[in-house]
Structure formats: C-alpha cells, structure tokens
Scaffold this motif. Structure first.
Motif, short mmCIF file in Angstrom:
data_model
loop_
_atom_site.label_atom_id
_atom_site.label_comp_id
_atom_site.label_asym_id
_atom_site.label_seq_id
_atom_site.Cartn_x
_atom_site.Cartn_y
_atom_site.Cartn_z
N ASN A 234 0.81 -1.22 0.00
CA ASN A 234 0.00 0.00 0.00
C ASN A 234 0.84 1.27 0.00
O ASN A 234 0.49 2.28 0.62
N ALA A 235 1.97 1.24 -0.69
CA ALA A 235 2.82 2.42 -0.80
C ALA A 235 2.02 3.59 -1.37
O ALA A 235 1.23 3.42 -2.31
N LEU A 236 2.24 4.76 -0.79
CA LEU A 236 1.49 5.94 -1.21
C LEU A 236 2.22 6.64 -2.35
O LEU A 236 2.73 7.77 -2.21
N ALA A 237 2.26 5.95 -3.49
CA ALA A 237 2.80 6.57 -4.70
C ALA A 237 1.92 7.76 -5.06
O ALA A 237 0.76 7.85 -4.64
N ASP B 106 6.46 5.54 -2.37
CA ASP B 106 6.98 4.58 -3.35
C ASP B 106 8.49 4.83 -3.48
O ASP B 106 8.92 5.88 -3.94
N ILE B 107 9.30 3.84 -3.08
CA ILE B 107 10.75 4.00 -3.10
C ILE B 107 11.26 4.26 -4.51
O ILE B 107 12.22 5.01 -4.72
N ASN B 108 10.63 3.66 -5.51
CA ASN B 108 11.07 3.89 -6.89
C ASN B 108 10.89 5.34 -7.30
O ASN B 108 11.73 5.90 -8.01
N GLU B 109 9.81 5.97 -6.83
CA GLU B 109 9.62 7.39 -7.11
C GLU B 109 10.71 8.23 -6.44
O GLU B 109 11.26 9.16 -7.04
#
Length: 260
Positions: free
Chosen positions: A29-32, A69-72
């Motif tokens: 449930n990452a808050l991208a 979101d770690i990727n963001e």
C-alpha cells in the motif's frame, strides 16, 4: 502492471460513511503519487455531498501503508523534489472539512503515518506499528513527520521516531495520542466504521465547525483561536440544526438534522 483504478477501493455506504481502502498489496500500500491523488480525488468528490458526513480510510489487515513509493524517491533529485506535486495533493487531503477516521492494522510508516495524521480519529489493531523511517534512506519526512508529529506526540518522542527511524507499537501510539483506541487485531475497521457512523449521525454543520476549530490549534495563537472559536460558536446559533437540536432536546426525541 497494477491496475491504477483498483489502487483505492471506494465504498459509499448507506449510513453517511464513505470508506476508502488502500489496495496495493504488492507494494504494501505504498502511497505513490497516483494513489495519493486518488485519495484526494475521492475526498474532493464528496466534499459538498450532504449524503456523506464522515470518511473511513483503511488498508489491509497486514499493512495500512508502508510509506512512499521507493522507486519514485529514487528518480528524484533536488529540483524534482522541489517541483513535486505531492505537497498540493497533501494540502487537499488536509483541507477536507468532514471528519476522517483511520483504521490501522499492521505497518503504518513514513507517508502512511503522515496520512494517519491527516485523519481526525484513529483506531489501531494491537499489532499495528507506526514510524517515520525516512532517515534510513538519507532523507527526512516531507509531509508532516517533522511538522505535525511533534505537535501530536511531543518534541522528544518525535525526535526519537525521526532520528532513530524505529517504529513504535500500538500501545505507545495510544499513550502518545497518535491513535484514539487500540483494539483486537482484525477489528480496527469495524470499530473505526462504528465511530464514523456515530459522527455521521450528529449535526453536520456543527461537526464541520468542530473539526475546523480543533485543527486551528495547530495554526493560531491561543487568543486568536479563542476569538475564532467564539465566532464559529455564534454562527451556529443561526442554523436550522441548532433550532432542531434544542427542539429535539425539549421534546425528548431524536433530532432530525438538515445540515443547514
């Protein structure tokens, strides 16, 4: 690829309560940014809808939201962070005038904890964990973890959560005032929904004013806050709901609120 339309489940109940469920288990449930936007959009859609009088925000039984979101984050440099649309989205969520109740099970970290702090009441399962671990990534919280958190839990505890990055348990969150109640695991949503229904059954205009005035404690000096409170108090004396509330009290019956 995750279906963007299903990242947030929206349930309009028949009891005046809107339930928003974070639904991206693959990313905990990452808050991208798209998810954060969906939350703001869902709230904006019912802002002026008299049929919706309170909101519940929840996740799964294992995780509320485990951060951004770690990727963001990995793709942004300083210029990108300064130009980010996220602060405007967060502002829309914070500006929502109706009460929001959070139902937290499992992990509530980083942006998840900051979303929790946008809510007005929170119920947590006994195994829930709360934290601001951003310093583990060489950054700091950017949506309330250093601004709102110390106003809720106090400077020293906020320093601990932000500097050490270690989560606190539900009992500690309760003691510090980060959550209202701790319940048996798996029952946070049921209890949060019960509280939201109780709020939805109360005078809508008064409830909005009450939320606004309590939140004003974050922004106004005490003397100015007292003046604003009295102004809001006085304005309610011209509402139909105030007249109905008194009539119901004297008539020994349940009030029929009109929201006006």
């Amino acid at each position: 690829m995750t279906d963007q339309t299903n990242l947030l489940l929206v349930d309009r109940g028949t009891d005046g309560v809107l339930t928003l469920t974070l639904n991206n288990p693959e990313k905990r449930n990452a808050l991208a940014t798209p998810v954060l936007g969906l939350i703001a959009d869902a709230l904006d859609a019912v802002r002026d809808d008299d049929a919706v009088r309170s909101v519940v925000i929840t996740g799964s039984t294992k995780v509320f939201a485990a951060g951004a979101d770690i990727n963001e984050l990995a793709q942004k440099d300083t210029a990108g962070a300064l130009a980010d649309v996220r602060p405007r989205i967060w502002a829309r969520i914070r500006a929502f005038p109706k009460p929001i109740v959070a139902a937290v099970e499992g992990w509530c970290l980083g942006a998840g904890n900051e979303l929790l702090m946008c809510c007005d009441l929170a119920v947590a399962g006994v195994s829930a964990r709360f934290g601001q671990p951003e310093s583990n990534l060489g950054i700091i919280p950017g949506a309330g973890g250093t601004a709102t958190l110390p106003r809720i839990v106090g400077r020293m505890q906020a320093m601990s959560m932000v500097l050490l990055g270690k989560p606190i348990d539900a009992a500690t969150a309760l003691r510090l005032g980060l959550v209202l109640e701790v319940v048996v695991d798996g029952s946070a949503l049921a209890r949060a929904s019960e509280l939201a229904r109780e709020i939805a059954a109360r005078a809508p205009v008064a409830v909005r004013q009450a939320k606004a005035m309590v939140n004003a404690a974050f922004d106004l000096p005490h003397t100015a806050h007292l003046a604003a409170e009295r102004q809001a108090f006085s304005a309610l004396f011209g509402t139909e709901d105030k007249r109905e509330g008194l009539a119901a009290f004297f008539g020994k019956r349940d009030p029929q609120w009109k929201g006006a």
